[in-house]
Scaffold this motif. Structure first.
Motif, PDB file in Angstrom:
ATOM      1  N   ARG A   1     -16.383   5.798  36.753  1.00  0.00           N
ATOM      2  CA  ARG A   1     -15.919   6.324  35.191  1.00  0.00           C
ATOM      3  C   ARG A   1     -15.887   7.547  34.748  1.00  0.00           C
ATOM      4  N   LEU A   2     -14.774   7.442  33.913  1.00  0.00           N
ATOM      5  CA  LEU A   2     -14.149   8.895  33.283  1.00  0.00           C
ATOM      6  C   LEU A   2     -15.245   9.151  32.282  1.00  0.00           C
ATOM      7  N   VAL A   3     -16.511   9.730  32.486  1.00  0.00           N
ATOM      8  CA  VAL A   3     -16.957  10.010  31.304  1.00  0.00           C
ATOM      9  C   VAL A   3     -16.653  10.988  29.838  1.00  0.00           C
ATOM     10  N   ASN A   4     -15.924  11.708  30.069  1.00  0.00           N
ATOM     11  CA  ASN A   4     -15.101  12.708  28.844  1.00  0.00           C
ATOM     12  C   ASN A   4     -16.042  12.460  27.515  1.00  0.00           C
ATOM     13  N   GLU A   5     -15.401  11.052  27.247  1.00  0.00           N
ATOM     14  CA  GLU A   5     -15.896  10.511  25.734  1.00  0.00           C
ATOM     15  C   GLU A   5     -17.348   9.812  25.756  1.00  0.00           C
ATOM     16  N   VAL A   6     -17.744   9.771  26.789  1.00  0.00           N
ATOM     17  CA  VAL A   6     -19.135   8.885  27.009  1.00  0.00           C
ATOM     18  C   VAL A   6     -20.586   9.774  25.979  1.00  0.00           C
ATOM     19  N   GLU A   7     -20.914   9.972  24.956  1.00  0.00           N
ATOM     20  CA  GLU A   7     -22.335  10.149  24.867  1.00  0.00           C
ATOM     21  C   GLU A   7     -23.131  10.641  25.870  1.00  0.00           C
ATOM     22  N   PRO A   8     -24.075  11.843  25.913  1.00  0.00           N
ATOM     23  CA  PRO A   8     -25.123  12.294  26.726  1.00  0.00           C
ATOM     24  C   PRO A   8     -25.982  10.248  27.157  1.00  0.00           C
ATOM     25  N   GLY A   9     -26.890   9.545  25.946  1.00  0.00           N
ATOM     26  CA  GLY A   9     -27.653   8.878  26.609  1.00  0.00           C
ATOM     27  C   GLY A   9     -26.445   7.949  27.794  1.00  0.00           C
ATOM     28  N   ASP A  10     -25.590   7.885  27.849  1.00  0.00           N
ATOM     29  CA  ASP A  10     -24.911   6.360  28.514  1.00  0.00           C
ATOM     30  C   ASP A  10     -24.246   7.118  29.423  1.00  0.00           C
ATOM     31  N   ARG A  11     -24.850   8.576  29.663  1.00  0.00           N
ATOM     32  CA  ARG A  11     -23.689   9.094  31.417  1.00  0.00           C
ATOM     33  C   ARG A  11     -24.403   8.278  32.366  1.00  0.00           C
ATOM     34  N   ASP A  12     -26.107   7.729  32.466  1.00  0.00           N
ATOM     35  CA  ASP A  12     -26.989   7.275  33.378  1.00  0.00           C
ATOM     36  C   ASP A  12     -27.190   8.691  34.645  1.00  0.00           C
ATOM     37  N   ILE A  13     -27.542   9.708  33.207  1.00  0.00           N
ATOM     38  CA  ILE A  13     -28.072  11.328  34.221  1.00  0.00           C
ATOM     39  C   ILE A  13     -29.516  11.970  33.436  1.00  0.00           C
ATOM     40  N   ALA A  14     -30.379  12.269  34.620  1.00  0.00           N
ATOM     41  CA  ALA A  14     -31.343  12.600  33.976  1.00  0.00           C
ATOM     42  C   ALA A  14     -31.183  14.171  34.398  1.00  0.00           C
ATOM     43  N   MET A  15     -31.993  14.840  33.596  1.00  0.00           N
ATOM     44  CA  MET A  15     -32.066  16.175  33.391  1.00  0.00           C
ATOM     45  C   MET A  15     -32.868  16.582  33.175  1.00  0.00           C
ATOM     46  N   VAL A  16     -33.218  18.404  33.926  1.00  0.00           N
ATOM     47  CA  VAL A  16     -34.771  19.078  33.870  1.00  0.00           C
ATOM     48  C   VAL A  16     -34.282  19.717  33.880  1.00  0.00           C
TER      49      VAL A  16
ATOM     50  N   GLY B   1     -39.163   7.387  27.809  1.00  0.00           N
ATOM     51  CA  GLY B   1     -37.480   7.161  28.073  1.00  0.00           C
ATOM     52  C   GLY B   1     -36.922   5.574  28.355  1.00  0.00           C
ATOM     53  N   LEU B   2     -37.756   5.652  29.392  1.00  0.00           N
ATOM     54  CA  LEU B   2     -37.728   3.702  30.040  1.00  0.00           C
ATOM     55  C   LEU B   2     -37.916   2.810  29.310  1.00  0.00           C
ATOM     56  N   LYS B   3     -39.308   3.592  27.699  1.00  0.00           N
ATOM     57  CA  LYS B   3     -39.674   2.950  26.891  1.00  0.00           C
ATOM     58  C   LYS B   3     -37.955   2.609  25.949  1.00  0.00           C
ATOM     59  N   MET B   4     -37.568   3.631  25.200  1.00  0.00           N
ATOM     60  CA  MET B   4     -36.277   3.620  24.794  1.00  0.00           C
ATOM     61  C   MET B   4     -35.298   2.331  24.645  1.00  0.00           C
ATOM     62  N   ARG B   5     -35.130   2.553  26.068  1.00  0.00           N
ATOM     63  CA  ARG B   5     -35.043   1.108  26.888  1.00  0.00           C
ATOM     64  C   ARG B   5     -35.089   0.229  26.751  1.00  0.00           C
ATOM     65  N   ARG B   6     -35.946   0.439  26.699  1.00  0.00           N
ATOM     66  CA  ARG B   6     -36.660  -1.775  26.417  1.00  0.00           C
ATOM     67  C   ARG B   6     -37.091  -2.183  27.797  1.00  0.00           C
ATOM     68  N   THR B   7     -37.333  -0.936  28.422  1.00  0.00           N
ATOM     69  CA  THR B   7     -37.436  -1.095  29.779  1.00  0.00           C
ATOM     70  C   THR B   7     -38.861  -2.282  29.885  1.00  0.00           C
ATOM     71  N   PRO B   8     -39.314  -3.235  30.327  1.00  0.00           N
ATOM     72  CA  PRO B   8     -40.163  -4.257  30.358  1.00  0.00           C
ATOM     73  C   PRO B   8     -41.397  -3.068  30.744  1.00  0.00           C
ATOM     74  N   LYS B   9     -43.070  -3.482  29.852  1.00  0.00           N
ATOM     75  CA  LYS B   9     -44.031  -2.703  30.266  1.00  0.00           C
ATOM     76  C   LYS B   9     -44.471  -1.854  32.031  1.00  0.00           C
ATOM     77  N   PRO B  10     -44.991  -2.853  32.614  1.00  0.00           N
ATOM     78  CA  PRO B  10     -45.137  -3.978  34.032  1.00  0.00           C
ATOM     79  C   PRO B  10     -44.050  -2.755  34.533  1.00  0.00           C
ATOM     80  N   GLN B  11     -42.807  -2.653  34.192  1.00  0.00           N
ATOM     81  CA  GLN B  11     -42.246  -1.889  35.118  1.00  0.00           C
ATOM     82  C   GLN B  11     -41.901  -0.425  34.684  1.00  0.00           C
ATOM     83  N   ILE B  12     -42.433  -0.044  33.971  1.00  0.00           N
ATOM     84  CA  ILE B  12     -42.340   1.305  33.422  1.00  0.00           C
ATOM     85  C   ILE B  12     -44.071   1.637  34.007  1.00  0.00           C
TER      86      ILE B  12
END
Length: 356
Positions: A66-81, A100-111
């Protein structure tokens, strides 16, 4: 996980500063690559362009296919430390890791499951209900790592994450990151100015200076076959010894070394001879003499001794790395020789030849 590919990537700011100049780089799926170089060399800017925190002036960045030049940081599927941890002070460790998982509406048990797994992996289960102010620097960095792990991203990006830790914690956390990479088989891009981190962590190193990639390769290849003088002196501690001179009739001549040193059939002209400290030593027996050295400083480091020798009657000082149990103190005045496999020649600043 995914590969990361940079093709002809540039970063030029409105004031005309050209921070990154034509970076081409392919990082394989599951590879740990370290971008290393001095402050201002463009390594962090390159990382931030991959993350989407800086716009690309020219070129392409792909994560997977996937070309990500114009993709927003939150949609690039990366994690930064980051080096400053960037933890929310009012949240507990558990809440920081889950945010981060909560903001993506990941189910609570999975979180809950992901947080517990990451906490166990990093040995911070007992810290989950504490807040950042109750943690040490090393513990905060583990939390930041845990927050990245729970994301299960396509790639991990590390921006000098150990800079704020003391030497002991840096060593421990560096080992943890290496073990983490082995365990996750994750794509990781790690930025540092610390060559020890680079050499011990990276499967490949990307040496940068003035926004330009100087050399890419496995750590020991970069160490033993530096592409130019910058790489030779940046990688290695102490740095490679350099002596400026000329090649004439198959011999390297310089005021520091008297009669010259045989380098074989090489193009005549100005050149720089390079030798690592471990390849320079007092000459014994019939070993050819490179130069006569006058001992100026001795550094005893326990496992080794660094002997500083002034060459001939000049101000040039070269360092010899000697074994700590070498049978007594280094000689005050000594003929020095070079291990043949450790001799390098540099013409200008672009070309390098290892003579072995």
């Amino acid at each position: 996980m995914a590969s990361v590919t940079l093709t002809g990537v540039h970063k030029k700011y409105p004031d005309g500063f050209h921070a990154v100049r034509g970076v081409d780089l392919e990082i394989a799926d599951g590879e740990l690559v370290v971008l290393v170089g001095p402050s201002g060399c463009g390594k962090s800017t390159t990382l931030r362009m991959i993350a989407g925190l800086e716009e690309v002036s020219a070129g392409e960045i792909r994560i997977g296919d996937r070309l990500v030049n114009e993709v927003e940081p939150g949609d690039r599927d990366i994690a930064m430390v980051f080096q400053n941890y960037a933890l929310y002070p009012h949240m507990t460790v558990r809440q920081n890791m889950a945010f981060g998982l909560k903001m993506r509406r990941t189910p609570k048990p999975q979180i809950a499951e992901r947080v517990a797994t990451a906490a166990a992996m990093l040995g911070i289960e007992a810290l989950l209900d504490r807040r950042p102010r109750e943690l040490s620097g090393g513990q905060r960095q583990r939390v930041a790592l845990g927050r990245a792990i729970v994301r299960d991203p396509a790639a991990f990006l590390f921006d000098e994450p150990l800079s704020n830790l003391d030497a002991k914690l840096r060593g421990e956390t560096r080992t943890e990151i290496a073990a983490l990479h082995h365990r996750l088989d994750a794509t990781m891009i790690y930025v540092t100015h610390d060559q020890v981190e680079a050499m011990t962590l990276g499967q490949r190193l990307v040496l940068m200076n003035h926004g330009i990639v100087q050399q890419v390769g496995p750590p020991m290849e970069v160490y033993t076959r530096p592409a130019n003088r910058f790489v030779a002196t940046f990688v290695g501690s102490p740095a490679m010894n350099l002596v400026e001179g000329r090649i004439e009739r198959g011999r390297f001549h310089a005021p520091q070394i008297g009669a010259g040193w045989d380098v074989g059939a090489r193009e005549e002209g100005p050149a720089v001879l390079g030798v690592r400290p471990e390849d320079l030593m007092p000459a014994g027996g019939s070993a050819p003499v490179f130069a006569t050295g006058q001992l100026t400083v001795v550094e005893r480091l326990g496992h080794e001794t660094l002997a500083h020798y002034r060459l001939g009657s000049t101000d040039t000082v070269c360092i010899a790395r000697l074994p700590a149990d070498g049978g007594g103190p280094p000689p005050e005045t000594a003929p020095l020789t070079i291990r043949p496999a450790g001799l390098h020649l540099f013409a200008g600043d672009a070309a390098a030849v290892r003579l072995n």
